[in-house]
Design a protein around this motif. Structure first.
Motif, PDB file in Angstrom:
ATOM      1  N   GLY A  52      38.180  56.022  40.516  1.00  0.00           N
ATOM      2  CA  GLY A  52      37.951  54.691  39.971  1.00  0.00           C
ATOM      3  C   GLY A  52      38.986  54.261  38.963  1.00  0.00           C
ATOM      4  O   GLY A  52      39.414  55.044  38.124  1.00  0.00           O
ATOM      5  N   LEU A  53      39.408  53.002  39.072  1.00  0.00           N
ATOM      6  CA  LEU A  53      40.340  52.392  38.135  1.00  0.00           C
ATOM      7  C   LEU A  53      39.845  51.000  37.798  1.00  0.00           C
ATOM      8  O   LEU A  53      39.142  50.361  38.584  1.00  0.00           O
ATOM      9  CB  LEU A  53      41.736  52.265  38.757  1.00  0.00           C
ATOM     10  CG  LEU A  53      42.435  53.544  39.162  1.00  0.00           C
ATOM     11  CD1 LEU A  53      43.652  53.227  40.021  1.00  0.00           C
ATOM     12  CD2 LEU A  53      42.857  54.326  37.936  1.00  0.00           C
ATOM     13  N   ARG A  54      40.246  50.520  36.635  1.00  0.00           N
ATOM     14  CA  ARG A  54      39.963  49.136  36.259  1.00  0.00           C
ATOM     15  C   ARG A  54      41.305  48.487  35.941  1.00  0.00           C
ATOM     16  O   ARG A  54      41.999  48.912  35.021  1.00  0.00           O
ATOM     17  CB  ARG A  54      39.048  49.075  35.044  1.00  0.00           C
ATOM     18  CG  ARG A  54      38.682  47.638  34.660  1.00  0.00           C
ATOM     19  CD  ARG A  54      37.710  47.569  33.484  1.00  0.00           C
ATOM     20  NE  ARG A  54      36.426  48.121  33.899  1.00  0.00           N
ATOM     21  CZ  ARG A  54      35.829  49.160  33.306  1.00  0.00           C
ATOM     22  NH1 ARG A  54      36.406  49.776  32.297  1.00  0.00           N
ATOM     23  NH2 ARG A  54      34.670  49.591  33.722  1.00  0.00           N
ATOM     24  N   LEU A  55      41.690  47.484  36.733  1.00  0.00           N
ATOM     25  CA  LEU A  55      42.916  46.736  36.503  1.00  0.00           C
ATOM     26  C   LEU A  55      42.548  45.541  35.630  1.00  0.00           C
ATOM     27  O   LEU A  55      41.934  44.593  36.102  1.00  0.00           O
ATOM     28  CB  LEU A  55      43.547  46.301  37.821  1.00  0.00           C
ATOM     29  CG  LEU A  55      44.856  45.533  37.753  1.00  0.00           C
ATOM     30  CD1 LEU A  55      45.945  46.340  37.054  1.00  0.00           C
ATOM     31  CD2 LEU A  55      45.307  45.135  39.157  1.00  0.00           C
ATOM     32  N   ILE A  56      42.901  45.630  34.345  1.00  0.00           N
ATOM     33  CA  ILE A  56      42.540  44.587  33.389  1.00  0.00           C
ATOM     34  C   ILE A  56      43.473  43.383  33.534  1.00  0.00           C
ATOM     35  O   ILE A  56      43.044  42.242  33.496  1.00  0.00           O
ATOM     36  CB  ILE A  56      42.649  45.125  31.936  1.00  0.00           C
ATOM     37  CG1 ILE A  56      41.900  46.446  31.766  1.00  0.00           C
ATOM     38  CG2 ILE A  56      42.213  44.083  30.917  1.00  0.00           C
ATOM     39  CD1 ILE A  56      40.424  46.391  31.910  1.00  0.00           C
ATOM     40  N   ASP A  57      44.764  43.671  33.687  1.00  0.00           N
ATOM     41  CA  ASP A  57      45.760  42.607  33.783  1.00  0.00           C
ATOM     42  C   ASP A  57      47.003  43.174  34.459  1.00  0.00           C
ATOM     43  O   ASP A  57      47.269  44.369  34.391  1.00  0.00           O
ATOM     44  CB  ASP A  57      46.120  42.106  32.378  1.00  0.00           C
ATOM     45  CG  ASP A  57      46.808  40.751  32.390  1.00  0.00           C
ATOM     46  OD1 ASP A  57      46.681  40.008  33.388  1.00  0.00           O
ATOM     47  OD2 ASP A  57      47.479  40.425  31.399  1.00  0.00           O
ATOM     48  N   GLY A  58      47.756  42.340  35.138  1.00  0.00           N
ATOM     49  CA  GLY A  58      48.997  42.775  35.751  1.00  0.00           C
ATOM     50  C   GLY A  58      48.841  43.119  37.217  1.00  0.00           C
ATOM     51  O   GLY A  58      48.007  42.555  37.917  1.00  0.00           O
ATOM     52  N   ILE A  59      49.639  44.094  37.671  1.00  0.00           N
ATOM     53  CA  ILE A  59      49.712  44.405  39.097  1.00  0.00           C
ATOM     54  C   ILE A  59      49.783  45.914  39.315  1.00  0.00           C
ATOM     55  O   ILE A  59      50.385  46.631  38.519  1.00  0.00           O
ATOM     56  CB  ILE A  59      50.926  43.702  39.752  1.00  0.00           C
ATOM     57  CG1 ILE A  59      50.914  43.872  41.273  1.00  0.00           C
ATOM     58  CG2 ILE A  59      52.230  44.143  39.121  1.00  0.00           C
ATOM     59  CD1 ILE A  59      51.887  42.950  42.001  1.00  0.00           C
ATOM     60  N   ALA A  60      49.157  46.367  40.382  1.00  0.00           N
ATOM     61  CA  ALA A  60      49.218  47.781  40.770  1.00  0.00           C
ATOM     62  C   ALA A  60      49.237  47.869  42.290  1.00  0.00           C
ATOM     63  O   ALA A  60      48.570  47.098  42.984  1.00  0.00           O
ATOM     64  CB  ALA A  60      48.027  48.562  40.220  1.00  0.00           C
ATOM     65  N   GLY A  61      50.029  48.811  42.795  1.00  0.00           N
ATOM     66  CA  GLY A  61      50.107  49.083  44.224  1.00  0.00           C
ATOM     67  C   GLY A  61      49.546  50.472  44.490  1.00  0.00           C
ATOM     68  O   GLY A  61      49.685  51.377  43.659  1.00  0.00           O
ATOM     69  N   PHE A  62      48.926  50.663  45.640  1.00  0.00           N
ATOM     70  CA  PHE A  62      48.220  51.902  45.951  1.00  0.00           C
ATOM     71  C   PHE A  62      48.721  52.460  47.275  1.00  0.00           C
ATOM     72  O   PHE A  62      48.703  51.769  48.289  1.00  0.00           O
ATOM     73  CB  PHE A  62      46.712  51.631  46.013  1.00  0.00           C
ATOM     74  CG  PHE A  62      46.198  50.991  44.753  1.00  0.00           C
ATOM     75  CD1 PHE A  62      45.744  51.770  43.714  1.00  0.00           C
ATOM     76  CD2 PHE A  62      46.216  49.619  44.600  1.00  0.00           C
ATOM     77  CE1 PHE A  62      45.299  51.194  42.536  1.00  0.00           C
ATOM     78  CE2 PHE A  62      45.772  49.024  43.434  1.00  0.00           C
ATOM     79  CZ  PHE A  62      45.310  49.813  42.394  1.00  0.00           C
ATOM     80  N   GLN A  73      38.483  52.982  44.209  1.00  0.00           N
ATOM     81  CA  GLN A  73      37.775  51.734  43.956  1.00  0.00           C
ATOM     82  C   GLN A  73      38.406  51.122  42.717  1.00  0.00           C
ATOM     83  O   GLN A  73      38.512  51.786  41.682  1.00  0.00           O
ATOM     84  CB  GLN A  73      36.289  51.975  43.719  1.00  0.00           C
ATOM     85  CG  GLN A  73      35.502  50.696  43.518  1.00  0.00           C
ATOM     86  CD  GLN A  73      34.049  50.979  43.223  1.00  0.00           C
ATOM     87  OE1 GLN A  73      33.706  51.235  42.089  1.00  0.00           O
ATOM     88  NE2 GLN A  73      33.229  50.951  44.250  1.00  0.00           N
ATOM     89  N   VAL A  74      38.861  49.874  42.835  1.00  0.00           N
ATOM     90  CA  VAL A  74      39.512  49.193  41.729  1.00  0.00           C
ATOM     91  C   VAL A  74      38.674  47.982  41.345  1.00  0.00           C
ATOM     92  O   VAL A  74      38.380  47.138  42.176  1.00  0.00           O
ATOM     93  CB  VAL A  74      40.948  48.764  42.102  1.00  0.00           C
ATOM     94  CG1 VAL A  74      41.606  48.050  40.931  1.00  0.00           C
ATOM     95  CG2 VAL A  74      41.769  49.968  42.534  1.00  0.00           C
ATOM     96  N   ARG A  75      38.350  47.918  40.064  1.00  0.00           N
ATOM     97  CA  ARG A  75      37.603  46.785  39.526  1.00  0.00           C
ATOM     98  C   ARG A  75      38.557  45.916  38.716  1.00  0.00           C
ATOM     99  O   ARG A  75      39.421  46.434  38.025  1.00  0.00           O
ATOM    100  CB  ARG A  75      36.463  47.256  38.633  1.00  0.00           C
ATOM    101  CG  ARG A  75      35.402  48.023  39.370  1.00  0.00           C
ATOM    102  CD  ARG A  75      34.262  48.441  38.433  1.00  0.00           C
ATOM    103  NE  ARG A  75      33.217  49.075  39.199  1.00  0.00           N
ATOM    104  CZ  ARG A  75      32.249  48.437  39.856  1.00  0.00           C
ATOM    105  NH1 ARG A  75      32.201  47.127  39.808  1.00  0.00           N
ATOM    106  NH2 ARG A  75      31.341  49.087  40.538  1.00  0.00           N
ATOM    107  N   THR A  76      38.385  44.613  38.844  1.00  0.00           N
ATOM    108  CA  THR A  76      39.115  43.654  38.016  1.00  0.00           C
ATOM    109  C   THR A  76      38.058  42.777  37.340  1.00  0.00           C
ATOM    110  O   THR A  76      36.869  42.913  37.643  1.00  0.00           O
ATOM    111  CB  THR A  76      40.067  42.776  38.863  1.00  0.00           C
ATOM    112  OG1 THR A  76      39.293  41.846  39.621  1.00  0.00           O
ATOM    113  CG2 THR A  76      40.963  43.605  39.760  1.00  0.00           C
ATOM    114  N   PRO A  77      38.468  41.863  36.474  1.00  0.00           N
ATOM    115  CA  PRO A  77      37.465  40.972  35.883  1.00  0.00           C
ATOM    116  C   PRO A  77      36.724  40.115  36.906  1.00  0.00           C
ATOM    117  O   PRO A  77      35.611  39.656  36.643  1.00  0.00           O
ATOM    118  CB  PRO A  77      38.292  40.099  34.939  1.00  0.00           C
ATOM    119  CG  PRO A  77      39.456  40.949  34.568  1.00  0.00           C
ATOM    120  CD  PRO A  77      39.773  41.720  35.822  1.00  0.00           C
TER     121      PRO A  77
END
Length: 153
Positions: A52-62, A73-77
């Motif tokens: 599990g990750l939480r992307l608060i702001d910005g960009i990520a590639g998987f 599983q990635v959660r954002t706002p």
């Protein structure tokens, strides 16, 4: 920095022009782009659940190098995306999310719907969680993600 260990509940922030690649268990690599903030949540609900990750702001590639992992599983706002053994990216700007699938399948959930993305498809989720239409992203939008994430992605 090579070999930096991030534990459960770690927070990672990148500055402008910076990128970080995290090598995770199960063959997962996470490329975190510039001006991004991500929380590492660890395994969700024990050993059989996804990372599990939480992307608060910005960009990520998987990127997955094997099919042995439990996925991520990635959660954002505004959205949640869950995948296993695929290549995809997610960006958060002003609490709105954009998800793009380069290879494989990504499932995205917002407040009002759940959708499935295939190769070349993307979706925008508003800051309030409303999911837009699944579309084939054009070259310009894909290149924007490529430029932000760099050669590692």
């Amino acid at each position: 920095m090579i070999g930096l260990g991030l534990g459960l509940n770690a927070k990672l922030r990148t500055e402008a022009e910076a990128r970080v690649t995290m090598a995770c268990s199960g063959g997962l690599e996470v490329v975190v782009g510039p001006e991004s903030e991500i929380d590492v949540l660890g395994l969700l609900d024990g050993d059989t659940r996804p990372f599990g990750l939480r992307l608060i702001d910005g960009i990520a590639g998987f990127l997955f190098s094997s099919e042995d992992g439990n996925g991520v599983q990635v959660r954002t706002p505004s959205a949640v995306a869950a995948v296993r053994s695929t290549e995809w990216a997610m960006r958060v700007e002003n609490r709105a999310s954009a998800v793009f699938t380069r290879e494989g399948t990504v499932f995205v959930a917002g407040d009002d719907a759940d959708v499935k993305l295939g190769p070349g498809e993307g979706i925008d989720v508003s800051s309030s969680g409303e999911i837009g239409s699944v579309t084939n992203w054009g070259r310009a939008r894909i290149e924007e993600f490529d430029d932000l994430l760099g050669a590692e992605w």
